[in-house]
Design a protein around this motif. Sequence first.
Motif, PDB file in Angstrom:
ATOM      1  N   ASN A 273       8.266  22.420   1.822  1.00  0.00           N
ATOM      2  CA  ASN A 273       9.705  22.662   1.850  1.00  0.00           C
ATOM      3  C   ASN A 273       9.976  24.157   1.786  1.00  0.00           C
ATOM      4  O   ASN A 273       9.430  24.872   0.937  1.00  0.00           O
ATOM      5  CB  ASN A 273      10.362  21.946   0.663  1.00  0.00           C
ATOM      6  N   GLN A 274      10.830  24.637   2.692  1.00  0.00           N
ATOM      7  CA  GLN A 274      11.151  26.071   2.752  1.00  0.00           C
ATOM      8  C   GLN A 274      11.595  26.616   1.404  1.00  0.00           C
ATOM      9  O   GLN A 274      11.196  27.691   0.980  1.00  0.00           O
ATOM     10  CB  GLN A 274      12.295  26.309   3.748  1.00  0.00           C
ATOM     11  N   GLY A 275      12.447  25.844   0.715  1.00  0.00           N
ATOM     12  CA  GLY A 275      12.996  26.338  -0.546  1.00  0.00           C
ATOM     13  C   GLY A 275      12.184  25.951  -1.754  1.00  0.00           C
ATOM     14  O   GLY A 275      12.613  26.163  -2.882  1.00  0.00           O
ATOM     15  N   GLY A 276      11.011  25.382  -1.532  1.00  0.00           N
ATOM     16  CA  GLY A 276      10.195  24.969  -2.672  1.00  0.00           C
ATOM     17  C   GLY A 276      10.783  23.815  -3.456  1.00  0.00           C
ATOM     18  O   GLY A 276      10.482  23.640  -4.635  1.00  0.00           O
ATOM     19  N   GLN A 277      11.638  23.005  -2.783  1.00  0.00           N
ATOM     20  CA  GLN A 277      12.209  21.853  -3.478  1.00  0.00           C
ATOM     21  C   GLN A 277      11.473  20.588  -3.075  1.00  0.00           C
ATOM     22  O   GLN A 277      10.853  20.513  -2.015  1.00  0.00           O
ATOM     23  CB  GLN A 277      13.688  21.708  -3.099  1.00  0.00           C
ATOM     24  N   LEU A 278      11.588  19.586  -3.911  1.00  0.00           N
ATOM     25  CA  LEU A 278      10.953  18.305  -3.625  1.00  0.00           C
ATOM     26  C   LEU A 278      11.872  17.452  -2.766  1.00  0.00           C
ATOM     27  O   LEU A 278      13.095  17.577  -2.830  1.00  0.00           O
ATOM     28  CB  LEU A 278      10.649  17.589  -4.944  1.00  0.00           C
ATOM     29  N   ASP A 279      11.278  16.546  -2.000  1.00  0.00           N
ATOM     30  CA  ASP A 279      12.063  15.705  -1.106  1.00  0.00           C
ATOM     31  C   ASP A 279      11.909  14.244  -1.526  1.00  0.00           C
ATOM     32  O   ASP A 279      10.803  13.718  -1.587  1.00  0.00           O
ATOM     33  CB  ASP A 279      11.547  15.897   0.329  1.00  0.00           C
ATOM     34  N   MET A 280      13.033  13.605  -1.822  1.00  0.00           N
ATOM     35  CA  MET A 280      13.014  12.224  -2.309  1.00  0.00           C
ATOM     36  C   MET A 280      12.351  11.265  -1.312  1.00  0.00           C
ATOM     37  O   MET A 280      11.740  10.273  -1.724  1.00  0.00           O
ATOM     38  CB  MET A 280      14.438  11.746  -2.578  1.00  0.00           C
ATOM     39  N   VAL A 281      12.478  11.527  -0.041  1.00  0.00           N
ATOM     40  CA  VAL A 281      11.848  10.655   0.955  1.00  0.00           C
ATOM     41  C   VAL A 281      10.335  10.601   0.749  1.00  0.00           C
ATOM     42  O   VAL A 281       9.714   9.547   0.834  1.00  0.00           O
ATOM     43  CB  VAL A 281      12.178  11.127   2.388  1.00  0.00           C
ATOM     44  N   HIS A 282       9.752  11.750   0.452  1.00  0.00           N
ATOM     45  CA  HIS A 282       8.308  11.786   0.213  1.00  0.00           C
ATOM     46  C   HIS A 282       7.942  10.984  -1.031  1.00  0.00           C
ATOM     47  O   HIS A 282       7.005  10.197  -1.023  1.00  0.00           O
ATOM     48  CB  HIS A 282       7.826  13.230   0.060  1.00  0.00           C
ATOM     49  N   ILE A 283       8.678  11.243  -2.110  1.00  0.00           N
ATOM     50  CA  ILE A 283       8.352  10.564  -3.373  1.00  0.00           C
ATOM     51  C   ILE A 283       8.503   9.054  -3.208  1.00  0.00           C
ATOM     52  O   ILE A 283       7.675   8.275  -3.681  1.00  0.00           O
ATOM     53  CB  ILE A 283       9.263  11.066  -4.519  1.00  0.00           C
ATOM     54  N   GLN A 284       9.579   8.643  -2.531  1.00  0.00           N
ATOM     55  CA  GLN A 284       9.828   7.206  -2.363  1.00  0.00           C
ATOM     56  C   GLN A 284       8.738   6.516  -1.549  1.00  0.00           C
ATOM     57  O   GLN A 284       8.494   5.325  -1.726  1.00  0.00           O
ATOM     58  CB  GLN A 284      11.162   6.982  -1.638  1.00  0.00           C
ATOM     59  N   ASN A 285       8.124   7.232  -0.640  1.00  0.00           N
ATOM     60  CA  ASN A 285       7.208   6.587   0.280  1.00  0.00           C
ATOM     61  C   ASN A 285       5.752   7.017   0.135  1.00  0.00           C
ATOM     62  O   ASN A 285       4.871   6.183  -0.073  1.00  0.00           O
ATOM     63  CB  ASN A 285       7.663   6.851   1.727  1.00  0.00           C
ATOM     64  N   ALA A 286       5.525   8.329   0.235  1.00  0.00           N
ATOM     65  CA  ALA A 286       4.135   8.789   0.325  1.00  0.00           C
ATOM     66  C   ALA A 286       3.352   8.508  -0.954  1.00  0.00           C
ATOM     67  O   ALA A 286       2.128   8.308  -0.910  1.00  0.00           O
ATOM     68  CB  ALA A 286       4.095  10.275   0.660  1.00  0.00           C
ATOM     69  N   ALA A 287       4.058   8.468  -2.102  1.00  0.00           N
ATOM     70  CA  ALA A 287       3.346   8.204  -3.353  1.00  0.00           C
ATOM     71  C   ALA A 287       2.699   6.823  -3.338  1.00  0.00           C
ATOM     72  O   ALA A 287       1.796   6.543  -4.121  1.00  0.00           O
ATOM     73  CB  ALA A 287       4.306   8.342  -4.534  1.00  0.00           C
ATOM     74  N   LEU A 288       3.180   5.945  -2.441  1.00  0.00           N
ATOM     75  CA  LEU A 288       2.629   4.598  -2.359  1.00  0.00           C
ATOM     76  C   LEU A 288       1.380   4.503  -1.487  1.00  0.00           C
ATOM     77  O   LEU A 288       0.695   3.480  -1.485  1.00  0.00           O
ATOM     78  CB  LEU A 288       3.687   3.641  -1.796  1.00  0.00           C
ATOM     79  N   ALA A 289       1.126   5.545  -0.721  1.00  0.00           N
ATOM     80  CA  ALA A 289       0.025   5.477   0.236  1.00  0.00           C
ATOM     81  C   ALA A 289      -1.320   5.236  -0.455  1.00  0.00           C
ATOM     82  O   ALA A 289      -2.246   4.685   0.145  1.00  0.00           O
ATOM     83  CB  ALA A 289      -0.027   6.755   1.071  1.00  0.00           C
ATOM     84  N   GLY A 290      -1.416   5.616  -1.719  1.00  0.00           N
ATOM     85  CA  GLY A 290      -2.633   5.359  -2.479  1.00  0.00           C
ATOM     86  C   GLY A 290      -2.963   3.879  -2.600  1.00  0.00           C
ATOM     87  O   GLY A 290      -4.129   3.497  -2.735  1.00  0.00           O
ATOM     88  N   GLY A 291      -1.934   3.040  -2.576  1.00  0.00           N
ATOM     89  CA  GLY A 291      -2.177   1.602  -2.610  1.00  0.00           C
ATOM     90  C   GLY A 291      -2.654   1.065  -1.274  1.00  0.00           C
ATOM     91  O   GLY A 291      -3.513   0.185  -1.211  1.00  0.00           O
ATOM     92  N   VAL A 292      -2.106   1.631  -0.198  1.00  0.00           N
ATOM     93  CA  VAL A 292      -2.476   1.171   1.147  1.00  0.00           C
ATOM     94  C   VAL A 292      -3.922   1.532   1.465  1.00  0.00           C
ATOM     95  O   VAL A 292      -4.677   0.716   1.991  1.00  0.00           O
ATOM     96  CB  VAL A 292      -1.532   1.801   2.201  1.00  0.00           C
ATOM     97  N   ILE A 293      -4.278   2.771   1.131  1.00  0.00           N
ATOM     98  CA  ILE A 293      -5.587   3.271   1.601  1.00  0.00           C
ATOM     99  C   ILE A 293      -6.769   2.538   0.984  1.00  0.00           C
ATOM    100  O   ILE A 293      -7.839   2.479   1.586  1.00  0.00           O
ATOM    101  CB  ILE A 293      -5.692   4.808   1.381  1.00  0.00           C
ATOM    102  N   VAL A 294      -6.578   1.966  -0.215  1.00  0.00           N
ATOM    103  CA  VAL A 294      -7.699   1.234  -0.807  1.00  0.00           C
ATOM    104  C   VAL A 294      -7.573  -0.280  -0.617  1.00  0.00           C
ATOM    105  O   VAL A 294      -8.294  -1.051  -1.262  1.00  0.00           O
ATOM    106  CB  VAL A 294      -7.878   1.561  -2.313  1.00  0.00           C
ATOM    107  N   GLY A 295      -6.676  -0.703   0.275  1.00  0.00           N
ATOM    108  CA  GLY A 295      -6.480  -2.137   0.507  1.00  0.00           C
ATOM    109  C   GLY A 295      -7.767  -2.855   0.869  1.00  0.00           C
ATOM    110  O   GLY A 295      -8.051  -3.941   0.369  1.00  0.00           O
ATOM    111  N   THR A 296      -8.538  -2.257   1.727  1.00  0.00           N
ATOM    112  CA  THR A 296      -9.789  -2.895   2.129  1.00  0.00           C
ATOM    113  C   THR A 296     -10.905  -2.659   1.115  1.00  0.00           C
ATOM    114  O   THR A 296     -11.681  -3.548   0.801  1.00  0.00           O
ATOM    115  CB  THR A 296     -10.250  -2.348   3.502  1.00  0.00           C
ATOM    116  N   SER A 297     -10.956  -1.440   0.584  1.00  0.00           N
ATOM    117  CA  SER A 297     -12.137  -1.049  -0.185  1.00  0.00           C
ATOM    118  C   SER A 297     -11.999  -1.232  -1.690  1.00  0.00           C
ATOM    119  O   SER A 297     -12.982  -1.104  -2.405  1.00  0.00           O
ATOM    120  CB  SER A 297     -12.454   0.421   0.098  1.00  0.00           C
ATOM    121  N   ALA A 298     -10.795  -1.537  -2.188  1.00  0.00           N
ATOM    122  CA  ALA A 298     -10.624  -1.569  -3.641  1.00  0.00           C
ATOM    123  C   ALA A 298     -11.520  -2.593  -4.301  1.00  0.00           C
ATOM    124  O   ALA A 298     -11.938  -2.424  -5.444  1.00  0.00           O
ATOM    125  CB  ALA A 298      -9.159  -1.839  -4.004  1.00  0.00           C
TER     126      ALA A 298
END
Lengths: 421, 421, 421
Positions: A273-298
């Motif tokens: 982010n240009q202004g060094g601020q956080l973006d709610m869209v990222h927090i709402q979505n990307a934080a969940l990617a950790g669950g998706v990526i280990v779906g097969t291997s967990a």
Amino acid sequence: MSGHATNLRVKLPLLCALLQLATVLLFAFFVQYDSQTSPWLWHEEVQLQQRPLDHEFYPRYPSFQDVHVMVFLGFGFLMTFLKRYSFGGVAFNFLIASFALQWSILIQGFFHTFHNGKIHVGIESMINADFCAGSVLISFGALLGKTSPVQLLLMAGLEVTLFGINEYILLSLLQVKDAGGSMTIHTFGAYFGLMVSRVLFRPHLDKSRQREGSTYHSDLFAMIGTLFLWVFWPSFNSAVTAHGDDQQRTVMNTYFSLASSTLATFAISALVNQGGQLDMVHIQNAALAGGVIVGTSAEMVLTPFGALIAGCVAGLVATLGFKFLTPILAARLKIQDTCGIHNLHGLPGMLGASLAPWWPLWQPQMPMERGAILKMRSLAMPPDTLCFEDQIYWEVPEEHHDGFQVVEALSTEEADKATQA
Amino acid sequence: MSGHATNLRVKLPLLCALLQLATVLLFAFFVQYDSQTSPWLWHEEVQLQQRPLDHEFYPRYPSFQDVHVMVFLGFGFLMTFLKRYSFGGVAFNFLIASFALQWSILIQGFFHTFHNGKIHVGIESMINADFCAGSVLISFGALLGKTSPVQLLLMAGLEVTLFGINEYILLSLLQVKDAGGSMTIHTFGAYFGLMVSRVLFRPHLDKSRQREGSTYHSDLFAMIGTLFLWVFWPSFNSAVTAHGDDQQRTVMNTYFSLASSTLATFAISALVNQGGQLDMVHIQNAALAGGVIVGTSAEMVLTPFGALIAGCVAGLVATLGFKFLTPILAARLKIQDTCGIHNLHGLPGMLGASLAPWWPLWQPQMPMERGAILKMRSLAMPPDTLCFEDQIYWEVPEEHHDGFQVVEALSTEEADKATQA
Amino acid sequence: MSGHATNLRVKLPLLCALLQLATVLLFAFFVQYDSQTSPWLWHEEVQLQQRPLDHEFYPRYPSFQDVHVMVFLGFGFLMTFLKRYSFGGVAFNFLIASFALQWSILIQGFFHTFHNGKIHVGIESMINADFCAGSVLISFGALLGKTSPVQLLLMAGLEVTLFGINEYILLSLLQVKDAGGSMTIHTFGAYFGLMVSRVLFRPHLDKSRQREGSTYHSDLFAMIGTLFLWVFWPSFNSAVTAHGDDQQRTVMNTYFSLASSTLATFAISALVNQGGQLDMVHIQNAALAGGVIVGTSAEMVLTPFGALIAGCVAGLVATLGFKFLTPILAARLKIQDTCGIHNLHGLPGMLGASLAPWWPLWQPQMPMERGAILKMRSLAMPPDTLCFEDQIYWEVPEEHHDGFQVVEALSTEEADKATQA
């Protein structure tokens, strides 16, 4: 608005009636309780060697309930972030999930628990039906605000069927292990949804651009969805794994992967982010990617530190995807992905599958010619000027109208079209 | 805002990367699955005498999931009550809990499950890591709106470490029983947080006073947090007690205590208000004190009526604390406690510990000299004029701006400082 | 507002203190842990033949927690839909449920687990107490916005007592099976609530008509309640059924019934709306009727397709009820039913009971003469001009005041009355 193409009065009841009638009839002929659900089979055959609490219900039911919360509340509220389409987000999610799970009982049952001319249903059928509904909801994310419930129900019917076929090929024919569904649920749901979004491409979507944002409180509603998905993802990945250490390991790997993907998401969100601020869209979505990526291997012996690394990679890739890839998909590939499902489910799902050694060169094969059906005017699809707008399908409290007149907007749109034609 | 001290662009990614890297490395060297999680150990050693469903996972996992909901959704939404800091409340909660649980796996593992040079992790490690994260979130409550995520992550690292030491002294050396954590979690988290708040005391916080209130809907978001904490508190207190009657008794005592503390809270809230109206702050917080006060004693034979009395006392003390003690703490002791954690966790935690006969004369020993580190300008701390404000760390939907310019406000603040210096 | 009749300052604390004191004393004399909760009884008598994990706690507790979420979060948020009474909806729900469950432990315990002069309480007592609280909350739905918390607490005390008697007659004397409470919980709660609403009939309620609507976000808060009720209803219906196949079958039937009632609700909602739009009130409520209608029969061999049909009927009847019956009830029968509990609990509850062959000709017998007590001016009841308004009982953030002055409104009202008298 009764004369307009987006009027649901006849189309939606008719389609619901048809789908529900078909489902009821097929249930009547083909679906019956399995040996753990039927009192005769259980008491006379199975329980003789077991105690009541050895019933498969007890280890599975808490996981099922967590998955059920994810499908209806998690996905539902995650899709309330749009400022004028929150009703549609949470309630169309509700509608299509309710249909998809019924249809999936039939499709998945036919492939997996069909014998003696009957589909036998038990607790695992319910979990798998919810999984399949989840896959449909992932696809819904790409289309959010741009489709009518009529289109969505038709899509759900088609997608559930293809989901069943794809899953049968992967799990039964190719003998792939994919308990948390990196491939069968996330990758399939994402690329199916993107394909449909491509088919339904709207060159003039900028006419609804002013509605595509969020409000302060709609972002908070979406966080309810995010956090329920995040908290219950360990149950999602472990709901159908083997009992004992397998289930424990799957839960733990998912737990670690999610924690580290959250840190990665915050870090990258501030960085890009240009202004060094956080973006709610990222927090709402990307934080969940950790669950998706280990779906097969967990469920494998990923080790705790392996899970942490997988999560970091997932959060990193997903956040970068939101920032840099989504605009390119829309501009170059004509794929308008409202929720960014490619970043949350597509990329991490593919990565997750490739984490496991047996990743086959599988690609979802979507029939492009079917697009014509989904685009028909009679499916109550919203015009470009009225995407991301609840008022066309919902009675909305007056305070929310903002002097905006749907009927007028629709009339103008149709007048425009008449002129152009 | 890139030139300003509150800019997160470099600081937050750097700190996240450092902390996550350190954690990954320590996990790689020290953390491994315990005998119930490793397939080899479980199948070859343990399971020979047991059936899969005798796995410790099954009685523990539902409790773990409830605690997990409390930590991420319960605490998270409880902190959304501020009108302009709801993003910060729920999402910084998310960030620091995600880090704290990883760090706590290391610290608690070192103290409790370290043998043969390895930390062995299983389902109880996850519950205990969540407990420790909960303690950090209690401290966060006192600081809400006045600290940057950079400060909060540093605080979490320090607090988790001291939590581990304090818990080791109490549970292992002094052999105290404290399943629900009246002492280890609530009292420790509260007084640690108050100490940090004292260190970070701001004499000019009234510059942000107009942001310290709630709005109608932010109070409703906070009630989501309250009710999840309330409903799942029986699981919190019983998650690591012995199986069978112990767990059942702990659940029941907590259930009764919470019910009576709710009645007491409503009663006192109406009584202390000039106009005889109820105060949402009391309902959101004090009604939960019934769970805190029986943290230590719920597993004992408190009896149902003993639990009711404990709950009454907790609701009474906590509500009176909000009304009369919080202003005094701020005015006299220079402790600015945004969420009133002293009333919900401090007082009831102390009372709860003293309910049990073995209450040792234990006080949290916070090193005051460490304060200087947490106050450094480079930690992106908000100035007095910009406390309780999401816009400094978050992209906020335009509708919420209210003509308010963060950059200008920051510039004015810094110009003021330059003039004063 | 201290001089006004709606002032809670003395009345509410006094009533809470009296009720809580009475409960504490009765608990002290009569309530004790059952043999699964008392350490002596469990360890010395029961556990000799069993292992710790055979404890009744393990199969029951996850269901209890789901029911607990439904009672406090599900019902609570379902009642936040009013634009100016969301605090009252969620928080009075919290208050009366907290009291009702305590009182119900005594009443139900007296009827079902009283021996040797003591009421013995265990995990099933907690589930049943929550069920009874749920019934009181159903009644609250009819009265939402028109009663004071003082009236509600008195009503709860009365209703819990009659609930216990009615349940004893049905379950113990008539030997009716009703695990999910179509009769004991839904039908009883609905008709009790409607009766009270009739007794408290307000001919001039149109004075508060402008407050009876929702706002965009209050409707979303209500959807949180709806979805938690929907998702956990399988646990509600199965929480006290026999272990093994019974519990599995009850869950599955409820799951199917809810899915089809959701489709039916969407279909009918679009059909009955002039503009072909969907109505959030229907989605929030009628979609749940599928859970109510199988309350009695879900544990039987309803078959999956039977459950689908039951759900369709429930969604159909409930939605039509909202559209056509609720206005008639108000206009002709003087029953003002704020939440439409007759449609969600009354009709589907009756239908559900009649689905089962042993449906006795039972009608709730409400003592009409008791109405006078509930109407007394000293119970802090809101005047007609101030129904559906949080400001009379709650401190409300300033932004929400809208230039509206409660004190003035109250003064005018009372002046009016003085003039009329």
